[in-house]
Design an enzyme around this catalytic site. Sequence first.
Site, PDB file in Angstrom:
ATOM      1  N   ASP A  76      -7.454   0.305  12.139  1.00  0.00           N
ATOM      2  CA  ASP A  76      -8.612  -0.454  11.659  1.00  0.00           C
ATOM      3  C   ASP A  76      -9.590  -0.770  12.777  1.00  0.00           C
ATOM      4  O   ASP A  76     -10.782  -0.999  12.533  1.00  0.00           O
ATOM      5  CB  ASP A  76      -8.162  -1.743  10.978  1.00  0.00           C
ATOM      6  CG  ASP A  76      -7.610  -1.428   9.598  1.00  0.00           C
ATOM      7  OD1 ASP A  76      -6.471  -0.923   9.507  1.00  0.00           O
ATOM      8  OD2 ASP A  76      -8.347  -1.624   8.613  1.00  0.00           O
ATOM      9  N   LYS A  95      -2.399  -1.944  10.058  1.00  0.00           N
ATOM     10  CA  LYS A  95      -1.674  -2.722   9.049  1.00  0.00           C
ATOM     11  C   LYS A  95      -0.424  -3.389   9.633  1.00  0.00           C
ATOM     12  O   LYS A  95       0.309  -2.771  10.399  1.00  0.00           O
ATOM     13  CB  LYS A  95      -1.313  -1.790   7.892  1.00  0.00           C
ATOM     14  CG  LYS A  95      -0.555  -2.403   6.751  1.00  0.00           C
ATOM     15  CD  LYS A  95      -1.206  -3.656   6.186  1.00  0.00           C
ATOM     16  CE  LYS A  95      -2.643  -3.458   5.756  1.00  0.00           C
ATOM     17  NZ  LYS A  95      -3.329  -4.750   5.430  1.00  0.00           N
ATOM     18  N   GLN A 131       0.835  -1.213   0.000  1.00  0.00           N
ATOM     19  CA  GLN A 131       0.000   0.000   0.000  1.00  0.00           C
ATOM     20  C   GLN A 131       0.868   1.261   0.000  1.00  0.00           C
ATOM     21  O   GLN A 131       0.503   2.271  -0.594  1.00  0.00           O
ATOM     22  CB  GLN A 131      -0.917   0.022   1.235  1.00  0.00           C
ATOM     23  CG  GLN A 131      -2.088  -0.936   1.194  1.00  0.00           C
ATOM     24  CD  GLN A 131      -1.759  -2.287   1.788  1.00  0.00           C
ATOM     25  OE1 GLN A 131      -0.611  -2.703   1.851  1.00  0.00           O
ATOM     26  NE2 GLN A 131      -2.781  -2.989   2.238  1.00  0.00           N
TER      27      GLN A 131
HETATM   28  O1  MRU Z   1      -5.608  -3.909   4.234  1.00  0.00           O
HETATM   29  P1  MRU Z   1      -5.947  -2.459   4.104  1.00  0.00           P
HETATM   30  O2  MRU Z   1      -5.210  -1.772   3.002  1.00  0.00           O
HETATM   31  O3  MRU Z   1      -7.447  -2.231   4.055  1.00  0.00           O
HETATM   32  O4  MRU Z   1      -5.445  -1.821   5.458  1.00  0.00           O
HETATM   33  C1  MRU Z   1      -5.598  -0.446   5.680  1.00  0.00           C
HETATM   34  C2  MRU Z   1      -4.935   0.006   6.921  1.00  0.00           C
HETATM   35  O5  MRU Z   1      -4.417  -0.762   7.690  1.00  0.00           O
HETATM   36  C3  MRU Z   1      -5.000   1.451   7.235  1.00  0.00           C
HETATM   37  O6  MRU Z   1      -3.854   1.865   7.918  1.00  0.00           O
HETATM   38  C4  MRU Z   1      -6.216   1.689   8.130  1.00  0.00           C
HETATM   39  O7  MRU Z   1      -7.373   1.207   7.507  1.00  0.00           O
HETATM   40  C5  MRU Z   1      -6.406   3.098   8.452  1.00  0.00           C
HETATM   41  S1  MRU Z   1      -6.838   3.956   6.970  1.00  0.00           S
HETATM   42  C6  MRU Z   1      -7.673   5.259   7.201  1.00  0.00           C
END
Ligand code: MRU
Length: 373
Positions: free
Chosen positions: A265, A276, A224
């Site tokens: 999350d 993440k 990401q």
């Molecule tokens: O697996 P993902 O790309 O959905 O994970 C996203 C994250 O871990 C972000 O850091 C988290 O959602 C915060 S985003 C506003």
Amino acid sequence: MNGFAFYDLITHCTQKSDSGETILSASKTKPADNVRAIRWEASTLTLLDQRRLPGEVIYRDYVDAVDIATAIHDMVVRGAPAIGITAAYGVVLAARKAYTKDPQAWQTLIQPDLDSLASSRPTAVNLHWALERMQSLFAGISGDPEPVLLQAAKDIHAEDVAANQAMGEVGAGIIGQCRAVLTHCNTGSLATGGYGTALGVIRSAYRRGNLQMVYVDETRPWLQGTRLTTWELMQDNIPVTLLADCAANYLMSRGEIEWVIVGADRIAANGDVANKIGTYGLAVAARHHSIRVMVVAPVSTFDLGIADGSHIPIEDRGPYEILQCGGHLIAPGGVNTWNPVFDVTPAGLIDVIVSEKGAIQAPDRQKIKALLV
Ligand code: MRU
């Protein structure tokens, strides 16, 4: 630290792919905060396909909730708040389908689609928060549910952008003058309704003239950071330096950054943060180097029903993401794998949590309850 100018290789024109998808090329000079991952237009949900960035900017249209659940699972759209907003629009489309089938029984017929949306990804609590908020309206609806539910989904979307802008101001005020920060994953307009959580704070700090450089780690295995955060910051002309995940500790040891700024999350009642995979390691290293850690998340990311981080469900996305790189298998066939895509950072390693209701320094159960309840 000069980077390879991959971005300059992107063609600047509109094309059609073999499968007929519209491909819009990226532009280098769009105004700040121009990226939007989720749009509702002409009774249709449109998502920017994040699996194809940064090479191609492709929007996909959705009119069925099960397809939306698949899009969330497959990471066409990702990021906790973005998943919640997308699911809310999914409820609108599920209700349309159920009401068209049987106007008297739509609240029963809609259930399988709601279950699909709810099970699309496990860790981000924003998904369940949005679904519960949408479902809480069902009892008061008579007649066609779409107008009421669509307004609710649009409200969730608009409130998220407003929350991000508010958090941006709060967070930028806390970090003040700051030479450089490190961020992880993508927490920007791509991961939210717009503006971003951690990236919103970074955006606000940069706009104030308080920040000179944003370091972004790769965020293996889905990359990401490499693919999305670099692209989003370059769209908005914010200076960014990409580094390998394993270079972050060395960066800290050299005194190059003053803050690690991340999203979340799910935040448990005691302030433990699921984010993440890799966030926990960054927080441990940051504490060792006396670098402060800021978590930026709207109230929809808090789960006060979960006592501490050990109870947060952590998604395992299976072997493929770590067996391959750029679509090529790089590991020996048959090797065992473990691919948790989130980890839990204990509250004790977090200096401040920023939400739209305000900031919580040295977060703990009492302070979180006092701010949210
Ligand atoms: O697996 P993902 O790309 O959905 O994970 C996203 C994250 O871990 C972000 O850091 C988290 O959602 C915060 S985003 C506003």
